[in-house]
Design a protein around this motif. Structure first.
Motif, PDB file in Angstrom:
ATOM      1  N   TYR A   1       5.435   5.094   2.337  1.00 58.65           N
ATOM      2  CA  TYR A   1       4.948   6.503   2.330  1.00 58.65           C
ATOM      3  C   TYR A   1       5.998   6.039   3.647  1.00 58.65           C
ATOM      4  N   GLN A   2       5.313   5.535   4.918  1.00 47.77           N
ATOM      5  CA  GLN A   2       6.072   6.191   6.214  1.00 47.77           C
ATOM      6  C   GLN A   2       6.959   5.407   6.431  1.00 47.77           C
TER       7      GLN A   2
ATOM      8  N   PRO B   1       0.836  -0.987  -0.178  1.00 48.89           N
ATOM      9  CA  PRO B   1      -0.159  -0.699   0.283  1.00 48.89           C
ATOM     10  C   PRO B   1       0.747   1.345   0.327  1.00 48.89           C
ATOM     11  N   ILE B   2       0.525   1.954  -0.604  1.00 53.99           N
ATOM     12  CA  ILE B   2       1.266   3.509  -1.082  1.00 53.99           C
ATOM     13  C   ILE B   2       1.231   4.542   0.439  1.00 53.99           C
ATOM     14  N   ASN B   3       0.316   4.717   1.620  1.00 49.20           N
ATOM     15  CA  ASN B   3       0.280   4.488   2.470  1.00 49.20           C
ATOM     16  C   ASN B   3       1.335   3.825   2.840  1.00 49.20           C
ATOM     17  N   SER B   4       1.616   2.812   3.256  1.00 49.27           N
ATOM     18  CA  SER B   4       2.553   2.252   4.552  1.00 49.27           C
ATOM     19  C   SER B   4       4.565   2.292   3.676  1.00 49.27           C
TER      20      SER B   4
END
Lengths: 184, 683
Positions: free
Chosen positions: A161-162, A156-159
């Motif tokens: 980025y994190q 997931p892109i979100n993870s």
């Protein structure tokens, strides 16, 4: 067309083109960082540097040997930053004029520890967990960004980025520690 | 002051900058922090230097050997700077995109210069100041003023899933991103969908290295579910009843019960009225009729696709067809607001600015704006019998607009690549409504799923919830895709969508941050991972209705209350009179709101000891002071007081001070509870 006399300006020192090329090459990276701090985006910064290089090259005879090449090139690069910003003003989110001039003013004379910080970065990259190092390497491979890496990994892109944020933070803190150890 | 909190905020902004995710507000904030403080400037510089160094060194060196690790790359590049400059062209036989461009121009110039060596020198042309590099013998120009034009690097091959969606001439279909291999086609029962939500979110927790918050206790949860579904805090009796319910699935049952009660359509109708026409629409809008229409739609659980169709294609008098009021409010100014607000509310896309120029971030171009606008071309308002009517004329043909360069352009009705016959006979708005709901995952479904998700979890898959697009990718694309498709498959069934979201494990969690999820803080710009439910301020309507519940108890005439409420709120609303038909609300959980509450009639009536108030009932009940304190907490905060709170309060309720003194103390306590931030937040 100009003639080609040996020393048309009667300038005191003959100009050694090798000197110019050496300076030119040596400061590419620092100029890149100088521009980057004003535009925030490495791809834009490359484009601007490219334009600035053309001008630097064209004006090489205006450079006074013995003076500060970096400061001279910075002025040219600064002008290219302005041109770029003008061109993109309408269709791209960018920093305010006030911000850019404040950053530019400070940037020019604060580049002294650049080399040490860069060496520290090399050391710090070596200290990363191997999975983190791989991730950051993928992220900074040419043409890549967080999004494309997430796509490639199926994460997931979100993870992603994190994770990238976390790794950059770790690197920054590591560099600061290394610097503190070296310079007190 | 560059304190730890500011540093962490700045770092998060910089993380976004590095991934090109910083929006305008973020950029403004970043500038403010950096300009305010010398330390912040240093932090900014160091961060960008790190970013730039990684970019620069990786790009230069990956060229020759992609297996090189970064540290070795560094060793290599350090060498380069201390030794004689070598020809970059030699060091870099094949190089990928961006850096190659830079280096090849440098290399070309440097190569020429070095090869020619000492026989070259620099001259100045005194006439025009341009420079040439001239070889002495033969005298031939060897370097052009500008190096060979180097081809632009190919555009990066990445593509967002939302990009692919814009299929031309076909009904929109999009592949689901990240379709998990373990979930091919497993049916669409509520259980399966809820399990899918949980699995997707859990993958997100793992990726973000986050330990989600635990399940909320029942008191926290019952308050939240009431605020989300009924729009007000639970009445004390409902709290007691729910806390006493020990049968399994108590939470799911409460959700279903609330969906059947009149409070749910009332609350959702009020939310959507605010979105559709604002709190203080123009005079010819019949806001009450719109609200009545919506209330009926939510009460009967009419398919969302039907509701949108009726709103977009509405005709008739404002009081007879409530759905017509949306366009009555926004068809002014050549329907520019109608175009922008339709896109924003129903499609979750912000296109206001594409009226005049291409959108800086998303895909919308100026022609698309006017193509959508062309659907509203036949829409007109007429006065008949003293009231406004929304009518459709039979007009055909193009809509004209100007580009920034002053060119006159024409637009014909066209949506997502599909054109509609521009002839006079076509009912364009009806045609638009049909296009909006076409396909197995229209943007219309994504938009409402995102909104409903944000309504319950406190954040959407995108922030803002109505700014979706390739520039702002959703945090959980696969989950959004699945929910959207299932929602369409269910026949746009809002209650089922609400059931899925409220049954998810995420919605059961406490809003408190634990040690394991301190990083899950979207309020400072972090992408949400939904490891807890995010706290949000109540809307003014929720504040008002909750005050009514907390002070008047169970016997409430909601119709009267709503009229009073909307009048009360209008005092805090100023229409902005811009082309966007928006308005400013000065009631937003801030100081004016607090003052209005603390000193307002609403509160003073509510905590009067005259009969009929909840407070009077508590005072009158037999029982110990502690029992009365307990009731006051349940009535306002929907929870029991903690031992510490009781211990702190007890001295004010010492026995033997008399009933009047006790009543006064209870009144003070009540006032304090109603004005606490715990009261004014949805958590």
């Amino acid at each position: 067309m100009a003639e080609s006399p040996a020393n048309p300006n009667g300038s005191p020192q003959p100009r050694d083109p090798r000197e110019f090329v050496r300076d030119f090459t040596r400061y590419q990276r620092r100029l890149f960082l100088y521009v980057l701090s004003q535009v925030g985006n490495p791809v834009d910064a490359e484009e601007i540097l490219q334009e600035a290089n053309v001008v630097v090259w064209r004006k090489c005879d205006q450079f006074e040997p013995g003076t500060n090449f970096y400061a001279w090139a910075c002025r040219i690069a600064g002008f290219e930053v302005m041109k770029f910003r003008e061109k993109r003003r309408r269709d791209k989110l960018q920093f305010s004029d006030e911000f850019v001039s404040a950053i530019a003013a400070e940037e020019e004379d604060s580049a002294e520890h650049d080399e040490a910080r860069r060496a520290a970065l090399a050391a710090c990259l070596g200290k990363l967990k191997s999975s983190d190092r791989e991730l950051i390497q993928q992220r900074y491979a040419p043409g890549e960004n967080g999004l494309s890496v997430a796509d490639a990994l199926g994460r997931p892109i979100n993870s992603v980025y994190q994770s990238l944020g976390r790794i950059r933070k770790a690197l920054l803190e590591c560099i600061n520690r290394e610097m503190a150890a070296e310079f007190g | 002051m560059f304190d730890v909190a500011t540093e962490s905020e700045l770092r998060r902004l910089l993380e976004k900058l590095c991934e090109e995710r910083l929006d305008k507000d973020g950029l403004t904030r970043l500038e403010a922090i950096v300009l305010a403080d010398h330390e912040a400037r240093r932090y900014y510089r160091n961060y960008l230097q790190l970013h730039g160094s990684l970019h620069w060194d990786a790009a230069v060196n990956n060229a020759s050997d992609s297996a090189l690790t970064l540290p070795r790359i560094f060793a290599a590049s350090r060498l380069e700077e201390t030794s004689e400059p070598t020809l970059p062209a030699e060091r870099e036989p094949v190089s990928p995109p961006s850096r190659r461009r830079l280096w090849s121009s440098v290399a070309a110039a440097a190569a020429v210069l070095l090869v020619v060596g000492l026989s070259v020198f620099l001259t100045r042309n005194r006439d025009d100041g341009t420079v040439e590099i001239v070889e002495k013998d033969p005298p031939e120009r060897i370097v052009e003023e500008r190096p060979d034009p180097v081809p632009r690097p190919p555009a990066p091959p990445l593509e967002l899933d939302i990009d692919r969606r814009v299929a031309v001439d076909d009904p929109p279909t999009r592949p689901d991103p990240e379709v998990s291999p373990d979930a091919p086609e497993e049916g669409s029962t509520d259980e399966v969908i809820v399990a899918f939500i949980d699995r997707q979110l859990e993958a997100g927790y793992a990726g973000a290295e986050v330990e989600p918050s635990p399940r909320a206790d029942d008191a926290e949860w019952v308050r939240r579910v009431y605020l989300d579904l009924a729009g007000h805090i639970p009445p004390p009796a409902a709290v007691e009843e729910f806390l006493a319910d020990e049968r399994p699935h108590a939470r799911q049952r409460l959700v279903q019960k609330l969906l059947d009660e009149p409070a749910y359509p009332r609350h959702f109708a009020s939310l959507w009225s605010n979105l559709l026409v604002g709190r203080r629409p123009p005079d010819d809008v019949d806001r009450d009729a719109l609200q009545a229409y919506l209330r009926e739609a939510f009460a009967r659980n009419r398919p969302w696709s039907d509701v949108v169709t009726e709103i977009v294609a509405a005709e008739g008098a404002v009081d007879e067809n409530g759905a017509a009021n949306f366009l009555v409010a926004h068809v002014n100014a050549e329907a520019v607001p109608a175009t922008a607000i339709t896109a924003k509310l129903f499609l979750g896309v912000q296109v206001q600015c594409t009226q005049c120029h291409p959108h800086p971030f998303n895909d919308w171009k100026q022609d698309q704006f006017w193509e959508l606008n062309a659907f509203f071309k036949q829409t007109e308002l007429v006065e008949r019998g003293g009231r406004t009517q929304l009518v459709s004329t039979n007009e055909g043909g193009p809509t004209f607009y100007d580009t920034r360069q002053g060119l006159k352009m024409v637009a014909y009705p066209r949506f997502e690549g599909r054109a509609v016959d521009p002839a006079a006979g076509t009912n364009r708005r009806l045609a638009l409504a049909e296009l909006l709901v076409e396909g197995d995952r229209p943007q219309l479904a994504d938009a409402i799923v995102n909104r409903v998700w944000a309504h319950f979890l406190g954040r959407g898959f995108t922030t803002p919830v109505d700014d979706m697009g390739p520039h702002n990718p959703p945090t959980h694309p696969a989950l959004l895709a699945r929910l959207s498709r299932e929602f369409v498959k269910s026949g746009y069934d809002l209650r089922r969508l609400v059931t899925w979201v409220t049954s998810s494990s995420a919605y059961q969690r406490t809003s408190r941050i634990g040690e394991g999820n301190e990083v899950d803080r979207p309020e400072i710009g972090e992408p949400p991972v939904f490891s807890r439910v995010y706290v949000r301020p109540m809307t003014p309507e929720q504040v008002y209705d909750s005050l009514v519940v907390a002070t008047r108890g169970d016997a409430i005439d909601w119709d009267r209350t709503l009229t009073e409420r909307d009048r009360w709120i209008q005092a805090f609303v100023t229409p902005n009179e811009t082309d966007e038909n928006d308005e400013t609300l000065t009631l937003d959980g801030t100081i004016p709101q607090a003052l209005a509450l603390m000193n307002g009639e609403l509160t003073s009536e509510g905590i009067s000891l005259a009969s009929g108030t909840e407070l009077a009932r508590i005072v009158a009940k037999r029982g110990s002071a502690v029992e009365k304190i307990r009731r006051a907490f349940v009535a306002t905060l929907s929870r029991e007081p903690t031992d510490r709170e009781i211990a702190a309060l007890r001295p004010r309720f010492r026995a033997g001070r008399g009933r009047t003194a006790e009543a006064e103390s209870l009144r003070d306590l009540y006032w304090a509870l109603l004005n606490s931030s715990e009261f004014a937040l949805v958590h």
